[in-house]
Design a protein around this motif. Structure first.
Motif, PDB file in Angstrom:
ATOM      1  N   LEU A 119       0.860  -1.157  -0.039  1.00  0.00           N
ATOM      2  CA  LEU A 119      -0.063   0.025  -0.016  1.00  0.00           C
ATOM      3  C   LEU A 119       0.934   1.155  -0.010  1.00  0.00           C
ATOM      4  O   LEU A 119       0.503   2.234   0.591  1.00  0.00           O
ATOM      5  CB  LEU A 119      -0.901   0.278   1.190  1.00  0.00           C
ATOM      6  N   GLY A 120       2.002   1.317  -0.443  1.00  0.00           N
ATOM      7  CA  GLY A 120       3.041   2.193  -0.576  1.00  0.00           C
ATOM      8  C   GLY A 120       4.077   2.079   0.801  1.00  0.00           C
ATOM      9  O   GLY A 120       3.692   1.627   1.638  1.00  0.00           O
ATOM     10  N   CYS A 121       5.016   2.992   0.419  1.00  0.00           N
ATOM     11  CA  CYS A 121       5.892   3.301   1.736  1.00  0.00           C
ATOM     12  C   CYS A 121       6.461   4.404   1.831  1.00  0.00           C
ATOM     13  O   CYS A 121       6.961   5.197   1.309  1.00  0.00           O
ATOM     14  CB  CYS A 121       7.048   2.221   1.439  1.00  0.00           C
ATOM     15  N   ILE A 122       5.550   5.225   2.716  1.00  0.00           N
ATOM     16  CA  ILE A 122       5.752   6.776   2.985  1.00  0.00           C
ATOM     17  C   ILE A 122       6.859   7.200   3.808  1.00  0.00           C
ATOM     18  O   ILE A 122       7.394   8.149   3.285  1.00  0.00           O
ATOM     19  CB  ILE A 122       4.456   7.261   3.594  1.00  0.00           C
ATOM     20  N   LEU A 150       0.811  14.925   6.988  1.00  0.00           N
ATOM     21  CA  LEU A 150       0.607  13.786   5.937  1.00  0.00           C
ATOM     22  C   LEU A 150      -0.621  12.676   6.189  1.00  0.00           C
ATOM     23  O   LEU A 150      -0.853  12.312   7.290  1.00  0.00           O
ATOM     24  CB  LEU A 150       1.980  12.983   5.768  1.00  0.00           C
ATOM     25  N   GLN A 151      -1.164  12.276   5.225  1.00  0.00           N
ATOM     26  CA  GLN A 151      -2.162  11.208   5.151  1.00  0.00           C
ATOM     27  C   GLN A 151      -1.469   9.967   4.405  1.00  0.00           C
ATOM     28  O   GLN A 151      -0.723  10.060   3.529  1.00  0.00           O
ATOM     29  CB  GLN A 151      -3.351  11.611   4.275  1.00  0.00           C
ATOM     30  N   GLN A 152      -1.888   8.664   5.074  1.00  0.00           N
ATOM     31  CA  GLN A 152      -1.249   7.614   4.480  1.00  0.00           C
ATOM     32  C   GLN A 152      -2.213   6.371   4.360  1.00  0.00           C
ATOM     33  O   GLN A 152      -3.232   6.301   5.277  1.00  0.00           O
ATOM     34  CB  GLN A 152       0.045   7.270   5.214  1.00  0.00           C
ATOM     35  N   ASN A 153      -1.963   5.338   3.919  1.00  0.00           N
ATOM     36  CA  ASN A 153      -2.442   4.141   3.967  1.00  0.00           C
ATOM     37  C   ASN A 153      -2.312   3.335   5.027  1.00  0.00           C
ATOM     38  O   ASN A 153      -1.256   3.487   5.813  1.00  0.00           O
ATOM     39  CB  ASN A 153      -2.318   3.120   2.759  1.00  0.00           C
ATOM     40  N   SER A 160      -3.518   4.120   9.945  1.00  0.00           N
ATOM     41  CA  SER A 160      -3.785   4.804   8.844  1.00  0.00           C
ATOM     42  C   SER A 160      -4.281   6.349   9.256  1.00  0.00           C
ATOM     43  O   SER A 160      -4.561   6.619  10.387  1.00  0.00           O
ATOM     44  CB  SER A 160      -4.617   3.861   8.147  1.00  0.00           C
ATOM     45  N   GLY A 161      -4.254   6.944   7.934  1.00  0.00           N
ATOM     46  CA  GLY A 161      -4.864   8.414   8.110  1.00  0.00           C
ATOM     47  C   GLY A 161      -3.943   9.310   8.320  1.00  0.00           C
ATOM     48  O   GLY A 161      -2.955   9.319   7.859  1.00  0.00           O
ATOM     49  N   TYR A 162      -3.842   9.897   9.682  1.00  0.00           N
ATOM     50  CA  TYR A 162      -2.860  10.867  10.122  1.00  0.00           C
ATOM     51  C   TYR A 162      -2.006   9.909  11.300  1.00  0.00           C
ATOM     52  O   TYR A 162      -2.568   9.484  12.399  1.00  0.00           O
ATOM     53  CB  TYR A 162      -3.393  12.087  10.878  1.00  0.00           C
ATOM     54  N   VAL A 163      -0.731   9.752  10.952  1.00  0.00           N
ATOM     55  CA  VAL A 163      -0.034   8.587  11.666  1.00  0.00           C
ATOM     56  C   VAL A 163       1.255   9.439  12.516  1.00  0.00           C
ATOM     57  O   VAL A 163       1.649  10.251  11.914  1.00  0.00           O
ATOM     58  CB  VAL A 163       0.417   7.527  10.628  1.00  0.00           C
TER      59      VAL A 163
END
Length: 396
Positions: free
Chosen positions: A108-111, A157-160, A172-175
């Protein structure tokens, strides 16, 4: 307290661990950069013999300023290898093959690989023997990729789900962890809206603030986040519209201290809560204070895959020595030198187990060793932690 206040056996252990750490980093270094772990059949099978964005960046910070020519050069080579496989949209890969034939970006991506890479770039520009314009193109594209994922009011930042270092946890969301790094990136690269990032970080992840933001969606998220909960003295691990994480994310909270987003009162509160939970009792440090059981609402089926992320295991409450290095750095930042040196000795002991195995992680209760041997970032954060206690600028 300084290292001179330690007994001779503790000092010898710290010196031996420092030498072993430098040796491990040299052993794990290739022409193209630092591998995540020592080459073993198990490491090859699990692709630990790759240059990982987050692992390598942390190692780069320790290699830069080490005074070892091979490591100083390896720091630059590691950043080069990751930049060479940067995606067209600016994302830095989760890992690259040292031969440059493979780049992976996770399910799901690697932010966080991009965040860590940028932090390491700034570190090497500041403390290494490179120009300030090195990697300029890649830096600009990496920043644009991150900015495209920033909420335009919250400036977070927002993330999976499962898309950062804790990639078997349902955050997930705001981490918390990710946005502590984002604030540090903003500070290092003088990005706009860092004050807003700081403000919303401290009001979403710590929703028990007295003042409420005028933006109504921020007020609602604060309300949702604190509903039915009491203030435990830590930041929440994540916040989204449906749920929040109150399991006690140790790494994310330590990064909030290290990256300067927690004020002094909150930073001391974090250290006190981690200490009171005995997360560092045997060895530093357990990465979750209240692990998620299979009965917990946040439990996901993937957490049980290979029986890996069960209670007190892996990301779900296991002991990770590399995070222990950040625990020591946080204590140093808070001026708790005595506690910091004592924890550094414990960190040396856990790295020394099984003839300096530098084990990846341990069960949070039984202390059973697990994961790969020869973990590069164990060595790196031990060196960074010692530098922090000695007041060296190359610690962060």
């Amino acid at each position: 307290m300084t290292d001179h206040d330690l007994d001779s056996s503790s000092l010898t252990l710290i010196d031996t661990c420092s030498e072993a750490s430098l040796s491990l980093l040299e052993d794990n270094l290739t022409e193209h950069g630092i591998l995540a772990a020592r080459r073993t059949p198990a490491a090859v099978a699990r692709r630990y013999t790759r240059i990982f964005g987050r692992d390598a960046a942390i190692c780069v910070m320790a290699m830069c300023g080490s005074g070892v020519p091979a490591l100083e050069e390896g720091a630059v080579a590691s950043l080069d290898a990751l930049a060479a496989q940067q995606a067209a949209n600016g994302q830095i890969p989760k890992y690259v093959d040292p031969e440059g034939t493979d780049a992976d970006f996770w399910y799901l991506g690697c932010i966080d690989a991009t965040l860590w890479w940028l932090i390491a770039v700034d570190h090497v520009r500041t403390h290494g023997d490179v120009g300030t314009d090195r990697w300029t193109d890649s830096v600009e594209r990496a920043l644009q990729w991150l900015l495209a994922q920033e909420h335009q009011h919250f400036r977070l930042l927002q993330q999976n789900e499962a898309s950062d270092w804790a990639d078997i946890m349902p955050r997930s969301g705001y981490v918390l962890y990710t946005n502590a790094l984002w604030f540090d990136v903003k500070r290092r690269f003088s990005l706009c809206h860092s004050d807003e990032t700081h403000h919303h970080f401290n009001h979403l992840f710590n929703p028990f603030q007295r003042d409420l933001h005028e933006y109504h969606r921020a007020r609602l998220l604060q309300h949702y986040a604190r509903r039915g909960r009491r203030d435990l003295g830590l930041y929440l691990s994540f916040v989204n519209l449906a749920v929040v994480g109150d399991e006690g994310d140790v790494f994310g909270n330590l990064l909030a201290i290290q990256c300067g987003v927690a004020d002094e009162a909150m930073a001391h509160s974090i250290a006190n809560v981690i200490g009171a939970a005995h997360a560092d009792d045997h060895y530093p440090v357990r990465v979750v204070l209240h692990p998620l059981s299979e009965q917990h609402d946040l439990w996901r089926a993937y957490m049980g895959r290979h029986q890996q992320n069960l209670v007190h295991q892996y990301h779900n409450g296991g002991i990770w020595p590399f995070v222990g290095g950040f625990w020591v750095m946080a204590l140093a930042k808070l001026g708790l030198q005595g506690e910091g040196w004592a924890e550094l000795v414990k960190l040396a002991r856990i790295n020394a187990l099984d003839n300096w195995r530098f084990t990846e992680w341990f069960h949070g209760r039984t202390l059973a060793p697990a994961g790969m041997a020869g973990q590069s970032w164990n060595a790196a954060t031990f060196l960074l932690a010692r530098r922090a206690l000695q007041g060296q600028g190359t610690a962060w």
